[in-house]
Design a protein around this motif. Structure first.
Motif, PDB file in Angstrom:
ATOM      1  N   ASN A   1      34.461  33.515  33.586  1.00  0.00           N
ATOM      2  CA  ASN A   1      34.061  32.885  34.854  1.00  0.00           C
ATOM      3  C   ASN A   1      32.712  33.257  35.046  1.00  0.00           C
ATOM      4  OD1 ASN A   1      36.471  31.660  34.513  1.00  0.00           O
ATOM      5  ND2 ASN A   1      37.607  32.840  36.161  1.00  0.00           N
ATOM      6  N   GLY A   2      31.887  33.453  34.325  1.00  0.00           N
ATOM      7  CA  GLY A   2      30.446  33.575  34.378  1.00  0.00           C
ATOM      8  C   GLY A   2      30.121  35.047  34.643  1.00  0.00           C
ATOM      9  N   THR A   3      30.893  36.019  34.526  1.00  0.00           N
ATOM     10  CA  THR A   3      30.651  37.331  34.543  1.00  0.00           C
ATOM     11  C   THR A   3      31.064  38.236  33.342  1.00  0.00           C
ATOM     12  OG1 THR A   3      31.458  37.218  37.201  1.00  0.00           O
ATOM     13  CG2 THR A   3      31.375  39.570  36.036  1.00  0.00           C
ATOM     14  N   SER A   4      30.100  39.122  33.020  1.00  0.00           N
ATOM     15  CA  SER A   4      30.297  40.024  31.805  1.00  0.00           C
ATOM     16  C   SER A   4      31.300  40.905  32.340  1.00  0.00           C
ATOM     17  CB  SER A   4      28.862  40.465  31.392  1.00  0.00           C
ATOM     18  OG  SER A   4      29.128  41.139  30.152  1.00  0.00           O
ATOM     19  N   ARG A   5      32.260  41.042  31.264  1.00  0.00           N
ATOM     20  CA  ARG A   5      33.369  42.064  31.476  1.00  0.00           C
ATOM     21  C   ARG A   5      33.798  42.671  29.965  1.00  0.00           C
ATOM     22  NH1 ARG A   5      38.064  39.863  35.317  1.00  0.00           N
ATOM     23  NH2 ARG A   5      38.636  42.125  34.676  1.00  0.00           N
ATOM     24  N   THR A   6      34.128  43.865  30.155  1.00  0.00           N
ATOM     25  CA  THR A   6      34.392  44.636  28.925  1.00  0.00           C
ATOM     26  C   THR A   6      35.989  44.907  28.995  1.00  0.00           C
ATOM     27  OG1 THR A   6      32.427  46.166  28.913  1.00  0.00           O
ATOM     28  CG2 THR A   6      34.275  46.940  27.910  1.00  0.00           C
ATOM     29  N   VAL A   7      36.414  44.281  27.854  1.00  0.00           N
ATOM     30  CA  VAL A   7      37.858  44.276  27.521  1.00  0.00           C
ATOM     31  C   VAL A   7      38.225  45.281  26.333  1.00  0.00           C
ATOM     32  CG1 VAL A   7      38.358  41.927  28.666  1.00  0.00           C
ATOM     33  CG2 VAL A   7      38.107  42.428  26.189  1.00  0.00           C
ATOM     34  N   SER A   8      39.642  45.759  26.466  1.00  0.00           N
ATOM     35  CA  SER A   8      39.842  46.647  25.433  1.00  0.00           C
ATOM     36  C   SER A   8      40.046  46.007  23.854  1.00  0.00           C
ATOM     37  CB  SER A   8      41.567  47.105  25.750  1.00  0.00           C
ATOM     38  OG  SER A   8      42.019  47.802  24.550  1.00  0.00           O
ATOM     39  N   PRO A   9      39.680  46.801  22.819  1.00  0.00           N
ATOM     40  CA  PRO A   9      39.454  46.088  21.635  1.00  0.00           C
ATOM     41  C   PRO A   9      41.092  45.748  21.175  1.00  0.00           C
ATOM     42  CG  PRO A   9      38.952  48.350  21.521  1.00  0.00           C
ATOM     43  CD  PRO A   9      39.189  48.015  23.017  1.00  0.00           C
ATOM     44  N   ASP A  10      42.060  46.217  21.706  1.00  0.00           N
ATOM     45  CA  ASP A  10      43.330  46.055  21.639  1.00  0.00           C
ATOM     46  C   ASP A  10      43.658  44.634  22.113  1.00  0.00           C
ATOM     47  OD1 ASP A  10      43.812  48.459  20.540  1.00  0.00           O
ATOM     48  OD2 ASP A  10      44.533  49.101  22.385  1.00  0.00           O
ATOM     49  N   VAL A  11      42.772  43.882  23.027  1.00  0.00           N
ATOM     50  CA  VAL A  11      43.235  42.416  23.254  1.00  0.00           C
ATOM     51  C   VAL A  11      42.366  41.582  22.314  1.00  0.00           C
ATOM     52  CG1 VAL A  11      42.594  41.004  25.130  1.00  0.00           C
ATOM     53  CG2 VAL A  11      43.221  43.292  25.655  1.00  0.00           C
TER      54      VAL A  11
ATOM     55  N   HIS B   1      43.210  29.465  37.616  1.00  0.00           N
ATOM     56  CA  HIS B   1      44.569  29.516  38.012  1.00  0.00           C
ATOM     57  C   HIS B   1      44.763  28.708  39.176  1.00  0.00           C
ATOM     58  CE1 HIS B   1      44.718  32.793  40.565  1.00  0.00           C
ATOM     59  NE2 HIS B   1      43.673  33.520  39.925  1.00  0.00           N
ATOM     60  N   PHE B   2      46.105  28.359  39.550  1.00  0.00           N
ATOM     61  CA  PHE B   2      46.333  27.556  40.419  1.00  0.00           C
ATOM     62  C   PHE B   2      47.337  28.343  41.371  1.00  0.00           C
ATOM     63  CE2 PHE B   2      46.046  24.384  36.784  1.00  0.00           C
ATOM     64  CZ  PHE B   2      45.014  23.402  37.471  1.00  0.00           C
ATOM     65  N   VAL B   3      46.979  28.141  42.846  1.00  0.00           N
ATOM     66  CA  VAL B   3      47.622  28.753  43.825  1.00  0.00           C
ATOM     67  C   VAL B   3      48.164  27.870  44.562  1.00  0.00           C
ATOM     68  CG1 VAL B   3      47.537  30.483  45.669  1.00  0.00           C
ATOM     69  CG2 VAL B   3      45.735  30.643  43.906  1.00  0.00           C
ATOM     70  N   GLY B   4      49.568  28.084  44.972  1.00  0.00           N
ATOM     71  CA  GLY B   4      50.309  27.221  45.645  1.00  0.00           C
ATOM     72  C   GLY B   4      50.231  27.618  47.275  1.00  0.00           C
TER      73      GLY B   4
ATOM     74  N   LEU C   1      44.856  38.658  26.514  1.00  0.00           N
ATOM     75  CA  LEU C   1      43.843  38.636  27.619  1.00  0.00           C
ATOM     76  C   LEU C   1      44.392  38.385  28.892  1.00  0.00           C
ATOM     77  CD1 LEU C   1      40.885  39.082  28.478  1.00  0.00           C
ATOM     78  CD2 LEU C   1      40.557  36.734  28.018  1.00  0.00           C
ATOM     79  N   LEU C   2      45.080  37.269  28.881  1.00  0.00           N
ATOM     80  CA  LEU C   2      45.725  36.784  30.218  1.00  0.00           C
ATOM     81  C   LEU C   2      46.531  38.018  30.708  1.00  0.00           C
ATOM     82  CD1 LEU C   2      46.416  32.900  29.402  1.00  0.00           C
ATOM     83  CD2 LEU C   2      44.797  33.807  31.060  1.00  0.00           C
ATOM     84  N   GLU C   3      47.505  38.617  30.122  1.00  0.00           N
ATOM     85  CA  GLU C   3      48.288  39.697  30.307  1.00  0.00           C
ATOM     86  C   GLU C   3      47.601  40.787  30.910  1.00  0.00           C
ATOM     87  OE1 GLU C   3      50.690  40.554  26.669  1.00  0.00           O
ATOM     88  OE2 GLU C   3      51.723  38.936  27.047  1.00  0.00           O
ATOM     89  N   SER C   4      46.415  41.064  30.147  1.00  0.00           N
ATOM     90  CA  SER C   4      45.637  42.115  30.733  1.00  0.00           C
ATOM     91  C   SER C   4      44.762  41.975  32.192  1.00  0.00           C
ATOM     92  CB  SER C   4      44.325  42.807  29.838  1.00  0.00           C
ATOM     93  OG  SER C   4      43.396  41.586  29.755  1.00  0.00           O
ATOM     94  N   LEU C   5      44.748  40.560  32.138  1.00  0.00           N
ATOM     95  CA  LEU C   5      44.171  40.085  33.785  1.00  0.00           C
ATOM     96  C   LEU C   5      45.261  39.905  34.598  1.00  0.00           C
ATOM     97  CD1 LEU C   5      41.363  37.742  32.223  1.00  0.00           C
ATOM     98  CD2 LEU C   5      41.060  39.873  33.149  1.00  0.00           C
ATOM     99  N   GLN C   6      46.595  39.882  34.281  1.00  0.00           N
ATOM    100  CA  GLN C   6      47.575  40.171  35.098  1.00  0.00           C
ATOM    101  C   GLN C   6      48.018  38.603  35.589  1.00  0.00           C
ATOM    102  OE1 GLN C   6      47.058  42.738  38.499  1.00  0.00           O
ATOM    103  NE2 GLN C   6      48.209  44.452  37.282  1.00  0.00           N
TER     104      GLN C   6
END
Length: 67
Positions: free
Chosen positions: A6-16, A62-65, A22-27
């Motif tokens: 979403n336009g922002t640089s992020r570091t994620v675990s190499p396990d992802v 993601h959609f928010v009701g 990735l979606l799991e790691s971002l909850q």
């Protein structure tokens, strides 16, 4: 691993390794989301098989009701 989410640089675990992980790691697992991966909109069925790599670009909506 470095991703742009979403336009922002992020570091994620190499396990992802997949969109699903990735979606799991971002909850965001189990939530209604649309994922664009390197300018390609993915079907939900592809989340578990699409392998992400260093430098990939993702847009996640993601959609928010509410009332």
């Amino acid at each position: 691993m470095e991703l742009t989410i979403n336009g922002t640089s992020r570091t994620v675990s190499p396990d992802v390794q997949t969109i699903e992980q990735l979606l799991e790691s971002l909850q965001l697992a189990g939530k209604r989301v649309i994922v664009e991966w390197n300018e390609r909109i993915l079907q939900k069925e592809e989340h578990g098989t699409t392998v992400i790599g260093n430098g990939d670009t993702l847009e996640i909506v993601h959609f928010v009701g509410g009332g």
